[in-house]
Design a protein around this motif. Structure first.
Motif, PDB file in Angstrom:
ATOM      1  N   HIS A 297     -13.611   9.032  -1.140  1.00 19.75           N
ATOM      2  CA  HIS A 297     -12.353   9.936  -0.700  1.00 19.75           C
ATOM      3  C   HIS A 297     -13.080  10.763   0.294  1.00 19.75           C
ATOM      4  O   HIS A 297     -14.099  11.524   0.168  1.00 19.75           O
ATOM      5  N   GLN A 298     -12.440  10.751   1.449  1.00 19.13           N
ATOM      6  CA  GLN A 298     -12.299  11.727   2.622  1.00 19.13           C
ATOM      7  C   GLN A 298     -11.919  13.031   2.297  1.00 19.13           C
ATOM      8  O   GLN A 298     -10.789  13.195   1.969  1.00 19.13           O
ATOM      9  N   PRO A 299     -12.420  14.044   2.490  1.00 17.59           N
ATOM     10  CA  PRO A 299     -11.823  15.483   2.613  1.00 17.59           C
ATOM     11  C   PRO A 299     -10.594  15.472   3.694  1.00 17.59           C
ATOM     12  O   PRO A 299     -10.866  15.076   4.606  1.00 17.59           O
ATOM     13  N   VAL A 300      -9.718  16.121   3.093  1.00 17.75           N
ATOM     14  CA  VAL A 300      -8.509  16.577   4.016  1.00 17.75           C
ATOM     15  C   VAL A 300      -8.836  17.991   4.781  1.00 17.75           C
ATOM     16  O   VAL A 300      -8.722  18.791   3.971  1.00 17.75           O
ATOM     17  N   PRO A 301      -8.637  18.052   5.751  1.00 12.54           N
ATOM     18  CA  PRO A 301      -8.905  19.569   6.376  1.00 12.54           C
ATOM     19  C   PRO A 301      -7.623  20.295   6.089  1.00 12.54           C
ATOM     20  O   PRO A 301      -6.388  19.899   6.128  1.00 12.54           O
ATOM     21  N   VAL A 302      -7.676  21.468   5.635  1.00  9.38           N
ATOM     22  CA  VAL A 302      -6.383  22.232   5.317  1.00  9.38           C
ATOM     23  C   VAL A 302      -6.289  23.334   6.684  1.00  9.38           C
ATOM     24  O   VAL A 302      -7.189  23.645   7.213  1.00  9.38           O
ATOM     25  N   ALA A 303      -5.105  23.331   6.773  1.00  4.91           N
ATOM     26  CA  ALA A 303      -4.442  23.990   8.100  1.00  4.91           C
ATOM     27  C   ALA A 303      -4.678  25.520   7.749  1.00  4.91           C
ATOM     28  O   ALA A 303      -4.822  26.177   7.063  1.00  4.91           O
ATOM     29  N   PRO A 304      -5.188  26.140   8.821  1.00  3.91           N
ATOM     30  CA  PRO A 304      -5.463  27.578   9.007  1.00  3.91           C
ATOM     31  C   PRO A 304      -4.213  28.213   8.522  1.00  3.91           C
ATOM     32  O   PRO A 304      -3.226  27.991   9.122  1.00  3.91           O
ATOM     33  N   VAL A 305      -4.474  29.262   7.938  1.00  4.23           N
ATOM     34  CA  VAL A 305      -3.333  30.272   7.503  1.00  4.23           C
ATOM     35  C   VAL A 305      -3.195  31.319   8.669  1.00  4.23           C
ATOM     36  O   VAL A 305      -4.108  32.015   8.864  1.00  4.23           O
ATOM     37  N   GLN A 306      -1.771  31.451   9.097  1.00  7.15           N
ATOM     38  CA  GLN A 306      -1.523  32.711   9.841  1.00  7.15           C
ATOM     39  C   GLN A 306      -1.667  33.983   9.102  1.00  7.15           C
ATOM     40  O   GLN A 306      -0.845  34.037   8.353  1.00  7.15           O
TER      41      GLN A 306
END
Length: 152
Positions: free
Chosen positions: A18-27
């Motif tokens: 499993h490759q980690p999925v980056p989380v979009a930064p929260v505005q």
């Protein structure tokens, strides 16, 4: 290859990576100061002589509108309507009792009429003339009456 056999280990094993999925930064949202519902806003007033008065602006209290009371209470109206209904029913009950009394008098008179007619019929049967020849005929002309004794 068969794991159900004891002592036998499988030679191939399926490996999943499993490759980690980056989380979009929260505005970050800009914070707007919100006044709590129970605390009024602060207001400043400049008086004519130059002084500044700061304080809470208080709105005049609004009273709940009071429902207009009726001129006559509901209980009085209900009692009056009940009295009118009772009066209407009593009139009907008076008519009903009058009808029952008249019916009883009519039945009473029918019974008396039947008794008179039936009694008259019985009297005619008992006291009527014997035309059938079933009785004893006495010829009074041949009878001799001496000294208040009847000799037939």
């Amino acid at each position: 290859m068969y794991p159900e056999h004891p002592g036998h280990l499988p030679t191939e094993r399926a490996v999943t990576i499993h490759q980690p999925v980056p989380v979009a930064p929260v505005q970050a949202a800009s914070l707007v100061p919100i006044q709590p519902a129970g605390i009024p806003a602060v207001a400043s007033i400049v008086l004519p002589d130059g002084r500044i008065v700061t304080g809470y602006a208080i709105d005049p209290m609004q009273h709940e509108p009071v429902a207009a009371k009726p001129v006559v209470s509901r209980a009085a109206v209900n009692i009056a309507l009940g009295g009118i209904g009772f009066g209407a029913v009593c009139g009907g009950l008076v008519l009903l009792t009058a009808f029952v009394a008249a019916l009883a008098a009519f039945i009473h008179q029918l019974i008396i009429l039947a008794a008179v007619i039936f009694g008259g019929w019985i009297a005619v049967q008992v006291l009527g003339s014997n035309r059938h020849g079933a009785g004893t005929t006495v010829n009074i002309r041949k009878a001799v009456i001496k000294r208040n004794h009847f000799h037939g």
